[in-house]
Design a protein around this motif. Structure first.
Motif, PDB file in Angstrom:
ATOM      1  N   SER A  37      24.513  31.355  38.663  1.00  0.00           N
ATOM      2  CA  SER A  37      24.688  32.197  39.557  1.00  0.00           C
ATOM      3  C   SER A  37      25.998  32.014  40.205  1.00  0.00           C
ATOM      4  CB  SER A  37      23.640  32.307  40.568  1.00  0.00           C
ATOM      5  OG  SER A  37      23.474  31.473  41.563  1.00  0.00           O
ATOM      6  N   ILE A  38      26.716  32.937  40.770  1.00  0.00           N
ATOM      7  CA  ILE A  38      27.886  33.108  41.329  1.00  0.00           C
ATOM      8  C   ILE A  38      28.098  33.620  42.811  1.00  0.00           C
ATOM      9  CG2 ILE A  38      30.196  33.753  41.164  1.00  0.00           C
ATOM     10  CD1 ILE A  38      30.267  33.838  38.408  1.00  0.00           C
ATOM     11  N   THR A  39      28.630  33.093  43.547  1.00  0.00           N
ATOM     12  CA  THR A  39      28.887  33.828  44.892  1.00  0.00           C
ATOM     13  C   THR A  39      30.224  34.085  45.172  1.00  0.00           C
ATOM     14  OG1 THR A  39      26.962  32.701  46.066  1.00  0.00           O
ATOM     15  CG2 THR A  39      28.625  33.387  47.700  1.00  0.00           C
ATOM     16  N   LEU A  40      30.730  35.262  45.363  1.00  0.00           N
ATOM     17  CA  LEU A  40      31.953  35.652  45.709  1.00  0.00           C
ATOM     18  C   LEU A  40      32.021  35.890  47.188  1.00  0.00           C
ATOM     19  CD1 LEU A  40      34.836  36.867  44.835  1.00  0.00           C
ATOM     20  CD2 LEU A  40      33.693  39.053  44.467  1.00  0.00           C
ATOM     21  N   GLY A  41      33.221  35.180  47.767  1.00  0.00           N
ATOM     22  CA  GLY A  41      33.449  35.044  49.025  1.00  0.00           C
ATOM     23  C   GLY A  41      34.770  35.633  49.203  1.00  0.00           C
ATOM     24  N   ILE A  42      35.141  36.455  50.079  1.00  0.00           N
ATOM     25  CA  ILE A  42      36.508  37.149  50.574  1.00  0.00           C
ATOM     26  C   ILE A  42      36.905  37.109  51.921  1.00  0.00           C
ATOM     27  CG2 ILE A  42      38.168  39.237  49.851  1.00  0.00           C
ATOM     28  CD1 ILE A  42      36.058  39.907  47.541  1.00  0.00           C
ATOM     29  N   ASN A  43      38.001  36.516  52.147  1.00  0.00           N
ATOM     30  CA  ASN A  43      38.554  36.440  53.507  1.00  0.00           C
ATOM     31  C   ASN A  43      39.956  36.542  53.276  1.00  0.00           C
ATOM     32  OD1 ASN A  43      39.016  33.875  53.155  1.00  0.00           O
ATOM     33  ND2 ASN A  43      37.641  33.205  54.848  1.00  0.00           N
ATOM     34  N   ILE A  50      52.223  40.925  55.317  1.00  0.00           N
ATOM     35  CA  ILE A  50      51.466  40.515  54.046  1.00  0.00           C
ATOM     36  C   ILE A  50      50.218  39.846  54.371  1.00  0.00           C
ATOM     37  CG2 ILE A  50      51.469  38.500  52.349  1.00  0.00           C
ATOM     38  CD1 ILE A  50      54.029  40.674  51.823  1.00  0.00           C
ATOM     39  N   TYR A  51      49.104  40.388  53.730  1.00  0.00           N
ATOM     40  CA  TYR A  51      47.835  39.673  53.709  1.00  0.00           C
ATOM     41  C   TYR A  51      47.576  38.849  52.534  1.00  0.00           C
ATOM     42  CZ  TYR A  51      42.992  39.511  55.068  1.00  0.00           C
ATOM     43  OH  TYR A  51      41.599  39.137  55.554  1.00  0.00           O
ATOM     44  N   THR A  52      47.311  37.607  52.899  1.00  0.00           N
ATOM     45  CA  THR A  52      46.696  36.702  51.601  1.00  0.00           C
ATOM     46  C   THR A  52      45.319  36.566  51.761  1.00  0.00           C
ATOM     47  OG1 THR A  52      48.973  35.516  52.059  1.00  0.00           O
ATOM     48  CG2 THR A  52      46.844  34.443  50.798  1.00  0.00           C
ATOM     49  N   PHE A  53      44.953  37.358  50.466  1.00  0.00           N
ATOM     50  CA  PHE A  53      43.303  37.276  50.143  1.00  0.00           C
ATOM     51  C   PHE A  53      43.082  35.926  49.517  1.00  0.00           C
ATOM     52  CE2 PHE A  53      44.681  41.627  50.234  1.00  0.00           C
ATOM     53  CZ  PHE A  53      43.600  42.351  50.528  1.00  0.00           C
ATOM     54  N   ASN A  54      41.659  35.463  50.152  1.00  0.00           N
ATOM     55  CA  ASN A  54      41.123  34.199  49.877  1.00  0.00           C
ATOM     56  C   ASN A  54      40.062  34.726  49.006  1.00  0.00           C
ATOM     57  OD1 ASN A  54      43.235  32.232  51.085  1.00  0.00           O
ATOM     58  ND2 ASN A  54      42.084  32.745  52.838  1.00  0.00           N
ATOM     59  N   TYR A  55      39.739  34.408  47.601  1.00  0.00           N
ATOM     60  CA  TYR A  55      38.695  34.726  46.990  1.00  0.00           C
ATOM     61  C   TYR A  55      37.923  33.278  46.497  1.00  0.00           C
ATOM     62  CZ  TYR A  55      41.021  39.156  46.421  1.00  0.00           C
ATOM     63  OH  TYR A  55      41.643  40.390  46.547  1.00  0.00           O
ATOM     64  N   ASN A  97      52.331  35.955  42.284  1.00  0.00           N
ATOM     65  CA  ASN A  97      52.626  34.917  43.332  1.00  0.00           C
ATOM     66  C   ASN A  97      51.356  34.112  44.050  1.00  0.00           C
ATOM     67  OD1 ASN A  97      55.602  35.076  42.865  1.00  0.00           O
ATOM     68  ND2 ASN A  97      55.353  37.103  44.046  1.00  0.00           N
ATOM     69  N   GLY A  98      50.297  34.083  43.149  1.00  0.00           N
ATOM     70  CA  GLY A  98      49.045  33.567  43.536  1.00  0.00           C
ATOM     71  C   GLY A  98      48.872  32.063  43.193  1.00  0.00           C
ATOM     72  N   LYS A  99      47.993  31.504  43.671  1.00  0.00           N
ATOM     73  CA  LYS A  99      47.336  30.155  43.197  1.00  0.00           C
ATOM     74  C   LYS A  99      45.770  30.219  42.968  1.00  0.00           C
ATOM     75  CE  LYS A  99      50.244  28.252  46.883  1.00  0.00           C
ATOM     76  NZ  LYS A  99      50.254  27.427  48.300  1.00  0.00           N
ATOM     77  N   ILE A 100      45.459  29.211  42.152  1.00  0.00           N
ATOM     78  CA  ILE A 100      44.066  29.018  41.630  1.00  0.00           C
ATOM     79  C   ILE A 100      44.009  27.504  41.738  1.00  0.00           C
ATOM     80  CG2 ILE A 100      44.705  29.028  39.083  1.00  0.00           C
ATOM     81  CD1 ILE A 100      41.726  30.352  39.160  1.00  0.00           C
ATOM     82  N   ILE A 113      41.129  31.369  44.777  1.00  0.00           N
ATOM     83  CA  ILE A 113      42.406  32.075  44.596  1.00  0.00           C
ATOM     84  C   ILE A 113      42.934  32.432  45.894  1.00  0.00           C
ATOM     85  CG2 ILE A 113      42.917  34.101  43.124  1.00  0.00           C
ATOM     86  CD1 ILE A 113      40.307  33.572  41.600  1.00  0.00           C
ATOM     87  N   GLN A 114      43.964  32.368  45.782  1.00  0.00           N
ATOM     88  CA  GLN A 114      45.120  32.919  46.935  1.00  0.00           C
ATOM     89  C   GLN A 114      45.951  33.925  46.256  1.00  0.00           C
ATOM     90  OE1 GLN A 114      46.647  29.239  48.727  1.00  0.00           O
ATOM     91  NE2 GLN A 114      45.660  29.972  50.754  1.00  0.00           N
ATOM     92  N   LEU A 115      45.785  35.387  46.842  1.00  0.00           N
ATOM     93  CA  LEU A 115      46.525  36.296  46.277  1.00  0.00           C
ATOM     94  C   LEU A 115      47.354  36.999  47.594  1.00  0.00           C
ATOM     95  CD1 LEU A 115      44.766  37.814  43.308  1.00  0.00           C
ATOM     96  CD2 LEU A 115      46.736  36.424  43.222  1.00  0.00           C
ATOM     97  N   PRO A 116      48.610  37.048  47.637  1.00  0.00           N
ATOM     98  CA  PRO A 116      49.375  37.686  48.743  1.00  0.00           C
ATOM     99  C   PRO A 116      49.605  38.966  48.216  1.00  0.00           C
ATOM    100  CG  PRO A 116      50.995  36.243  47.728  1.00  0.00           C
ATOM    101  CD  PRO A 116      49.572  36.093  47.135  1.00  0.00           C
TER     102      PRO A 116
END
Length: 135
Positions: A37-43, A50-55, A97-100, A113-116
């Protein structure tokens, strides 16, 4: 299970189709290889426009993968369709321009995962980030 910080902006300037592919491909990879199972969190966090999304995609299972995912490390397993999609996801993340990273926390694993993304105009984000904690 999905946990979304209520201060995450609903509108941003970015490629929603690429974002959809990234998350879908990684989720499919985890299902195929870990049957978990997977839990997805987003903040995220806002700086200027610029908003850097963290997944956070957390799951359970043993992984032999390194923290930084490198396409060349997987080139020999190219017959694995879900792995090809994971590789495509890492390429899309780089393109945006993100990171994983793959974080190991005992039995729990987390693709972080970080995505600006640019915000439209004077979008206001609640500065409530410190109170919200996924992990």
């Amino acid at each position: 299970k999905i946990n979304i910080d209520p201060s995450v902006p609903q509108k941003f300037i970015g490629d929603k189709e690429k974002l959809y592919k990234i998350l879908t491909y990684i989720i499919l990879y985890v299902f195929e290889h870990y049957n978990s199972s997977i839990t997805l969190g987003i903040n995220g966090k806002k700086e200027k426009n610029i908003y850097t999304f963290n997944y956070y995609l957390s799951f359970y299972g043993n992984t032999n993968e390194e923290n930084n995912i490198n396409i060349s490390d997987y080139i020999n397993d190219i017959d694995d369709k879900e792995l090809v999609k994971l590789i495509a996801s890492t390429s899309l993340i780089d393109l945006m321009n993100g990171k994983i990273e793959l974080l190991n926390n005992g039995a729990e694993n987390i693709y972080y995962i970080q995505l600006p993304q640019k915000l439209p105009g004077e979008y206001v984000v609640k500065e409530d980030d410190a109170k919200w904690n996924l992990i």
